[in-house]
Scaffold this active site. Structure first.
Site, PDB file in Angstrom:
ATOM      1  CG  ASP A 132      -1.599  -1.247   0.954  1.00  0.00           C
ATOM      2  OD1 ASP A 132      -2.521  -1.763   0.078  1.00  0.00           O
ATOM      3  OD2 ASP A 132      -2.781  -1.170   2.341  1.00  0.00           O
TER       4      ASP A 132
ATOM      5  CG  ASP B 121     -13.310  -1.798   0.100  1.00  0.00           C
ATOM      6  OD1 ASP B 121     -12.586  -2.954   0.173  1.00  0.00           O
ATOM      7  OD2 ASP B 121     -12.962  -1.128  -0.268  1.00  0.00           O
TER       8      ASP B 121
END
Length: 252
Positions: free
Chosen positions: A17, A142
């Site tokens: 990330d 998500d």
């Protein structure tokens, strides 16, 4: 044409990330909550490859939060370097248009991950699937409190992961990436129930993410039918090694 990802076995996928040009791990996606911050994402990616990763999960967090893919040059460098080593790359964060996704796939990315763009423009999934094949298209679902979140987890929708999973399967998504925000980054273990519900709602592969903190979590996810798992904080904070994770699910 990008190389297809086919999940023949449960796959352990390290996350890289990126925010502000660094490799970071955030707690529940909140900017400023970094528990890990490393200066060279390319070296981090190569280290995971040396330790056995066959697929890497790259996320442009600036892109996910702000809609602008600020880490694109670093991602391009990682894609070129790691593909030469036979490693597959999946990329998410800030992919808002057909042109964004197309550019990444033509760059050599194996799979693009659409989140906010897919929820706001579902036909984009159908268009990309028709142009590149559904194996190249993943939709990120998500969820927080059982509902879908978008825009870097800053906005909540009225839909459930199961509803959206079935919809995107019909539109041509080749796989789903499901992140349980309720457990993500907390290092307190997974809640397998939401992932299991989604797996049983669709016929395409579901990759799990969020909350993994032990090797037992990996075994549970494999047992409930997930096709793989993306792991971040547990690897970066030393809960277990990538080598141990790969070995743990090999014969489960």
């Amino acid at each position: 044409m990008p190389e297809m990802l086919v999940y023949m076995v449960f796959e352990v996928i390290p996350a890289v990330d990126m925010r502000g040009g660094k490799c970071v791990q955030l707690v529940q996606g909140v900017p400023g909550s970094e528990i890990v911050s490393l200066d060279d994402p390319l070296e981090v990616a190569l280290d995971w490859v040396r330790k056995g990763a066959k697929t890497l999960h790259l996320v442009d967090l600036d892109g996910a939060i702000e809609g602008k893919r600020k880490n694109a040059p670093i991602i391009e460098k990682i894609v070129h370097t790691c593909r030469e080593k036979g490693v597959r790359i999946q990329v998410g964060g800030g992919i808002r248009s057909f042109e964004d996704a197309s550019a990444l796939l033509q760059l050599g990315v194996s799979r693009v991950i659409l989140g906010t763009a897919a929820l706001q423009n579902p036909e984009l999934v159908k268009r990309l699937s028709s142009a590149f094949g559904n194996e190249c298209i993943t939709v990120a679902l998500d969820a927080k409190n059982g509902k879908i979140s978008i825009k870097g987890w800053t906005e909540e929708c009225a839909y459930t992961p199961m509803e959206m999973g079935r919809k995107f399967e019909e539109l041509g998504a080749g796989s789903l990436l499901f992140t349980n925000i309720d457990t993500e980054g907390l290092m307190q273990g997974i809640n397998p129930a939401p992932t299991k519900e989604l797996v049983e709602s669709v016929s395409i592969p579901v990759i799990a993410s969020g909350g993994v903190s032990s090797l037992q979590d990996l075994k549970i996810l494999k047992k409930i039918g997930a096709a793989g798992v993306v792991i971040g904080s547990a690897l970066y904070t030393g809960r277990f090694t990538l080598e141990a994770a790969i070995e743990a699910v090999l014969h489960e």
